[in-house]
Design an enzyme around this catalytic site. Structure first.
Site, PDB file in Angstrom:
ATOM      1  N   LEU A  93       0.703  -1.190  -0.050  1.00 21.93           N
ATOM      2  CA  LEU A  93      -0.096   0.095  -0.002  1.00 21.93           C
ATOM      3  C   LEU A  93       0.747   1.226   0.102  1.00 21.93           C
ATOM      4  O   LEU A  93       0.242   2.316  -0.346  1.00 21.93           O
ATOM      5  CB  LEU A  93      -1.028  -0.073   1.251  1.00 21.93           C
ATOM      6  N   ARG A  94       2.317   1.054   0.278  1.00 19.60           N
ATOM      7  CA  ARG A  94       3.000   2.325   0.204  1.00 19.60           C
ATOM      8  C   ARG A  94       2.712   3.372   1.280  1.00 19.60           C
ATOM      9  O   ARG A  94       3.303   4.754   1.263  1.00 19.60           O
ATOM     10  CB  ARG A  94       3.112   2.780  -1.196  1.00 19.60           C
TER      11      ARG A  94
ATOM     12  N   ASN B  32       7.202  -2.867   3.934  1.00 20.63           N
ATOM     13  CA  ASN B  32       8.478  -2.034   3.544  1.00 20.63           C
ATOM     14  C   ASN B  32       7.906  -0.844   3.174  1.00 20.63           C
ATOM     15  O   ASN B  32       8.144  -0.372   1.887  1.00 20.63           O
ATOM     16  CB  ASN B  32       9.096  -2.763   2.400  1.00 20.63           C
TER      17      ASN B  32
ATOM     18  N   ASP C 179       9.210  -8.758   3.600  1.00 17.70           N
ATOM     19  CA  ASP C 179       9.390  -8.695   2.030  1.00 17.70           C
ATOM     20  C   ASP C 179       9.866  -7.570   1.282  1.00 17.70           C
ATOM     21  O   ASP C 179       9.781  -6.479   1.694  1.00 17.70           O
ATOM     22  CB  ASP C 179       7.641  -8.603   1.580  1.00 17.70           C
TER      23      ASP C 179
ATOM     24  N   HIS D 267      10.175 -13.924   1.505  1.00 22.44           N
ATOM     25  CA  HIS D 267      10.707 -13.414   0.162  1.00 22.44           C
ATOM     26  C   HIS D 267      12.035 -14.244  -0.233  1.00 22.44           C
ATOM     27  O   HIS D 267      12.998 -14.108   0.538  1.00 22.44           O
ATOM     28  CB  HIS D 267      11.061 -11.894   0.287  1.00 22.44           C
TER      29      HIS D 267
ATOM     30  N   ASP E 183       0.973  -9.469  -5.042  1.00 21.43           N
ATOM     31  CA  ASP E 183       2.305  -8.678  -4.952  1.00 21.43           C
ATOM     32  C   ASP E 183       1.806  -7.092  -5.738  1.00 21.43           C
ATOM     33  O   ASP E 183       3.017  -6.917  -6.223  1.00 21.43           O
ATOM     34  CB  ASP E 183       3.457  -9.435  -5.692  1.00 21.43           C
TER      35      ASP E 183
ATOM     36  N   HIS F 166       4.087   1.778  -8.514  1.00 22.73           N
ATOM     37  CA  HIS F 166       5.113   2.932  -8.569  1.00 22.73           C
ATOM     38  C   HIS F 166       4.773   4.053  -9.538  1.00 22.73           C
ATOM     39  O   HIS F 166       4.015   3.834 -10.461  1.00 22.73           O
ATOM     40  CB  HIS F 166       6.474   2.334  -9.353  1.00 22.73           C
TER      41      HIS F 166
END
Length: 424
Positions: A64-65, A95, A152, A179, A305, A309
């Site tokens: 989801l950033r 991450n 991950d 991962h 996944d 971006h």
């Protein structure tokens, strides 16, 4: 919340692995009845005679950033994309910036997600800061709402640390999601190492990078008698190792992603960074092996996944980060790859995308039962559509399926008893 009556849909039941034409009535966020010819009044009635009724998908691998990278995606844009793909629950990868390694960050994410149109469950870091040096405080993170552990985007390189993590997670009932990548083998690679990479003179990532790391995780799980879940399986060898380990009784489960089922390294000939992901698209032999691994039960789940971006991030093929978006196209892509080709029935596919992920993560949902959460989707199996990146619902547009014709389309999604997506 009100009530919704779905009339005459083909119920694709992943528990009974059958299809039956029934009505569904939900009220105040709960499924009240599933039976033939429901006569109760409802605030909204939907004629679904030509549609399949599915439990909401549970996507166990989503970036989801949020926080820190929200120019790519955030909780709300990500959940809108999820809803458009029939996803009603998702596991958010840690991450972020900063990495999700403290109870406060987990609590803040869950607070933001309360008003989102999809249920958000946090995965948290195995190691503090994802640095691979010290374990994060698992118990405190679990109390804050974490349901899984992963670094991950990176592997945990230290085998002793990973073994400790797996044992501690098992004692807490948390799933470790791995991962699998040997960074020494994959260093500098931009695509699968093979005939196409050599022809293009592009640095490659060998299948051995994934295979070696998968072998280590299986060895740790078998040696210590604890579970492990393998992320985004992309190679025939990794799938074969998981199959063999399961036969020995090892507590290993695995997932793959829709792009590995429809695409191969050949897509990279265009040198378009939207087709760059980690692990990379592999060979057609690998693709076929993954289809078979889903059919025979070697692989338990399909997860997207989803990795958004920006256009700027993806502009340069050689410098772009890995990753592609996928929640909005996942069900159609998998229906095209698996159901239309006869590998799986629709209920068997939904088990991989809803029931099994919910069980692996110990989440509600994944089924359609009276008394259960009113999370479901209506799916038009006869609809064929062409993916247009500019009409997708998330913030980023880096889909590897742009321009591809897919079979089957989500036309309505209901989460917590509310319609959160309706086609058109």
């Amino acid at each position: 919340m009100g009530s919704i009556l779905i009339r005459g849909a083909k119920l694709a039941d992943p528990e009974k692995i059958c299809c039956e034409r029934l009505d569904l009535l939900c009220r105040n966020g709960v499924i009240e009845k599933i039976e033939k010819n429901i006569q109760d009044p409802a605030d909204k009635t939907v004629d679904a005679q030509s549609l399949a009724l599915l439990p909401g998908l549970v996507d166990m691998h989503v970036h989801l950033r949020d926080p820190g990278l929200t120019y790519k995606e955030d909780v709300f844009t990500g959940c809108r994309a999820a809803a458009a793909g029939g996803v009603t629950s998702l596991l958010a990868m840690p991450n972020t910036k900063p990495p999700m390694d403290s109870p406060a960050l987990v609590e803040e994410l869950l607070q933001r997600a309360e008003s989102a149109c999809c249920r958000v469950y946090p995965a948290v870091c195995i190691t503090k800061g994802m640095k691979g040096e010290e374990l994060a405080p698992f118990m405190e993170l679990q109390k804050a709402g974490a349901v899984a552990l992963t670094d991950d985007g990176r592997p945990v390189e230290n085998s002793l640390l990973m073994a400790r993590a797996m044992k501690e997670a098992a004692s807490l009932g948390l799933r470790v999601v791995s991962h699998c990548e040997d960074l020494y083998l994959s260093q500098g690679g931009l695509m699968n190492e093979g005939a196409v990479s050599r022809e293009l003179n592009v640095p490659g990532v060998p299948a051995a990078s994934e295979n070696a790391a998968t072998a280590r995780e299986i060895a740790l799980a078998e040696s210590y008698g604890v579970p492990i879940h393998i992320c985004h399986v992309s190679t025939a060898v990794s799938a074969a190792m998981i199959r063999d380990a399961k036969k020995r009784g090892v507590q290993v489960t695995g997932e793959t992603a829709p792009h590995y089922l429809l695409l191969t390294e050949e897509a990279l000939r265009k040198k378009n960074a939207d087709w760059r992901m980690s692990p990379p698209l592999r060979t057609d032999e690998d693709r076929k092996a993954l289809l078979e691994a889903l059919r025979d039960g070697t692989l338990d789940a399909i997860a997207t996944d989803h990795a958004p971006h920006s256009e700027e991030d993806k502009a340069d093929f050689y410098r772009a980060p890995n990753g592609s978006i996928g929640m909005e196209t996942a069900l159609s892509a998998c229906y095209t790859a698996l159901v239309k080709t006869g590998y799986l029935t629709l209920p068997e596919l939904i088990a991989k995308m809803s029931l099994n992920p919910a069980r692996l993560l110990k989440l509600p949902g994944g089924t359609l039962r009276a008394g259960g959460p009113a999370d479901f989707a209506l799916f038009d199996e006869n609809r064929r559509w062409t993916v247009d990146r500019d009409r997708l619902h998330g913030r980023s547009k880096n889909t590897p399926f742009h321009g591809m014709s897919l079979s089957g389309k989500v036309v309505m999604t209901v989460c917590r008893g509310e319609i959160v997506y309706q086609d058109g």
